[in-house]
Write an enzyme that holds these catalytic residues in place. Sequence first.
Site, PDB file in Angstrom:
ATOM      1  N   LYS A   1       0.842  -1.205   0.000  1.00  0.00           N
ATOM      2  CA  LYS A   1       0.000   0.000   0.000  1.00  0.00           C
ATOM      3  C   LYS A   1       0.875   1.253   0.000  1.00  0.00           C
ATOM      4  O   LYS A   1       0.655   2.188  -0.776  1.00  0.00           O
ATOM      5  CB  LYS A   1      -0.940  -0.017   1.212  1.00  0.00           C
ATOM      6  CG  LYS A   1      -2.017  -1.096   1.098  1.00  0.00           C
ATOM      7  CD  LYS A   1      -2.771  -1.321   2.396  1.00  0.00           C
ATOM      8  CE  LYS A   1      -3.760  -2.492   2.236  1.00  0.00           C
ATOM      9  NZ  LYS A   1      -4.445  -2.855   3.480  1.00  0.00           N
TER      10      LYS A   1
ATOM     11  N   GLN B   1      -4.042  -1.473   9.870  1.00  0.00           N
ATOM     12  CA  GLN B   1      -4.027  -2.810   9.278  1.00  0.00           C
ATOM     13  C   GLN B   1      -4.564  -3.840  10.275  1.00  0.00           C
ATOM     14  O   GLN B   1      -4.103  -3.904  11.415  1.00  0.00           O
ATOM     15  CB  GLN B   1      -2.590  -3.164   8.838  1.00  0.00           C
ATOM     16  CG  GLN B   1      -2.488  -4.467   8.077  1.00  0.00           C
ATOM     17  CD  GLN B   1      -3.192  -4.437   6.715  1.00  0.00           C
ATOM     18  OE1 GLN B   1      -3.143  -3.437   6.020  1.00  0.00           O
ATOM     19  NE2 GLN B   1      -3.846  -5.527   6.355  1.00  0.00           N
TER      20      GLN B   1
ATOM     21  N   ASP C   1     -10.741   2.967   4.784  1.00  0.00           N
ATOM     22  CA  ASP C   1     -11.129   1.561   4.699  1.00  0.00           C
ATOM     23  C   ASP C   1     -12.650   1.406   4.696  1.00  0.00           C
ATOM     24  O   ASP C   1     -13.164   0.312   4.453  1.00  0.00           O
ATOM     25  CB  ASP C   1     -10.539   0.763   5.865  1.00  0.00           C
ATOM     26  CG  ASP C   1      -9.246   0.059   5.472  1.00  0.00           C
ATOM     27  OD1 ASP C   1      -9.066  -0.206   4.269  1.00  0.00           O
ATOM     28  OD2 ASP C   1      -8.434  -0.221   6.366  1.00  0.00           O
TER      29      ASP C   1
END
Length: 309
Positions: free
Chosen positions: A52, A96, A119
């Site tokens: 990412k 994460q 997200d």
Amino acid sequence: MHKILDGVAIAAEIKLEVAEEVRLLAGQSVRPGLAAVLVGNVAASEIYVRSKVQTCAELGIYSELITPPDTVTTEDMLDLIASLNDRDDIDGILVQLPLPAYVDTKALLDAILPSKDVDGFHPVNVGRLQAGRPALAPCTPAGIIEILKRSGVPMAGQHAVVVGRSDLVGKPAAMLLLHQNATVTICHSKTRDLGAITRQADILVAAIGRPGFITPEMVKPGATIVDVGINRLNTREEFDRFFRGNAKREATFAKRGSTIVGDVHPKAFERAGAYTPVPGGVGLLTVAMLMANTVHAAQMRRDLPRRGL
Ligand code: NDP
């Protein structure tokens, strides 16, 4: 002849579009910024986060990788999120998952400002998505829609069956398919006679987390299959269950000592009209959509028009 829905090409196309948006924003002195928070030493998480951050660099997005030690407390993490919420150079905050069990994941995700929640996990974004309002949508489900759209797979009026109802993938994927006017059925571990339902699917989305779970007899001939699963096969026995005699996979397995399989049995793809391969399908879209979300977050926070995707 089955059509392979090419995640590599579509992810590349989306990334080009995002890079163009970043270039246009630079003309307005805006540089989108992403903070990626990685706790502990989970190898898979490290690989995902690094890809990412690397993709941000490729597209001209500012990024920061923050790696608190795995002794970090929920309070420390909440302080970190609060400081990132306050920073004007950070448009997106990504934590994460999974986090260590002693960290309160829900509290952390809820603490991220909805406008920086790239997200799409914050309840405000979940609600906005459900209500059909502008929202940051979860990246993997958004990627599923992009891969279908850009491959010319019709969704309106089609029966889409989503196997899996997680907050991260199954539920939002079902909601996005509904917004595309598909007729949607959601299945899960308590669903009775799963095969009878999956066999009705024009579009079958597998987000289960079990290697090769969807077998050929569960697929309607000609259906489009979206395989979200990523399952690593580490032993020869596991490998042989799916890929015995497959020369290309043998080479990967010999080189790396493992390979990955989705939630759909490779033989089931033979009944499909079109399918997303694993690897090379949905997984790549997830990172591309995260980049798109970061740019959207930068635009929305500054009341700039949201363009493109
Ligand atoms: P979860 O474990 O959170 O959810 C799995 C879902 O599958 C649950 O809803 C569960 O039902 C359902 N399920 C489990 N067993 C069965 C069964 N026997 N029959 C029917 N349904 C079943 O997983 P995620 O949604 O997070 O991930 C799903 C897969 O997608 C995984 O392989 C993961 O690695 C992959 N993934 C891939 C990403 C990508 O970028 N491509 C991103 C995120 C995930 P119930 O709710 O009843 O327990």
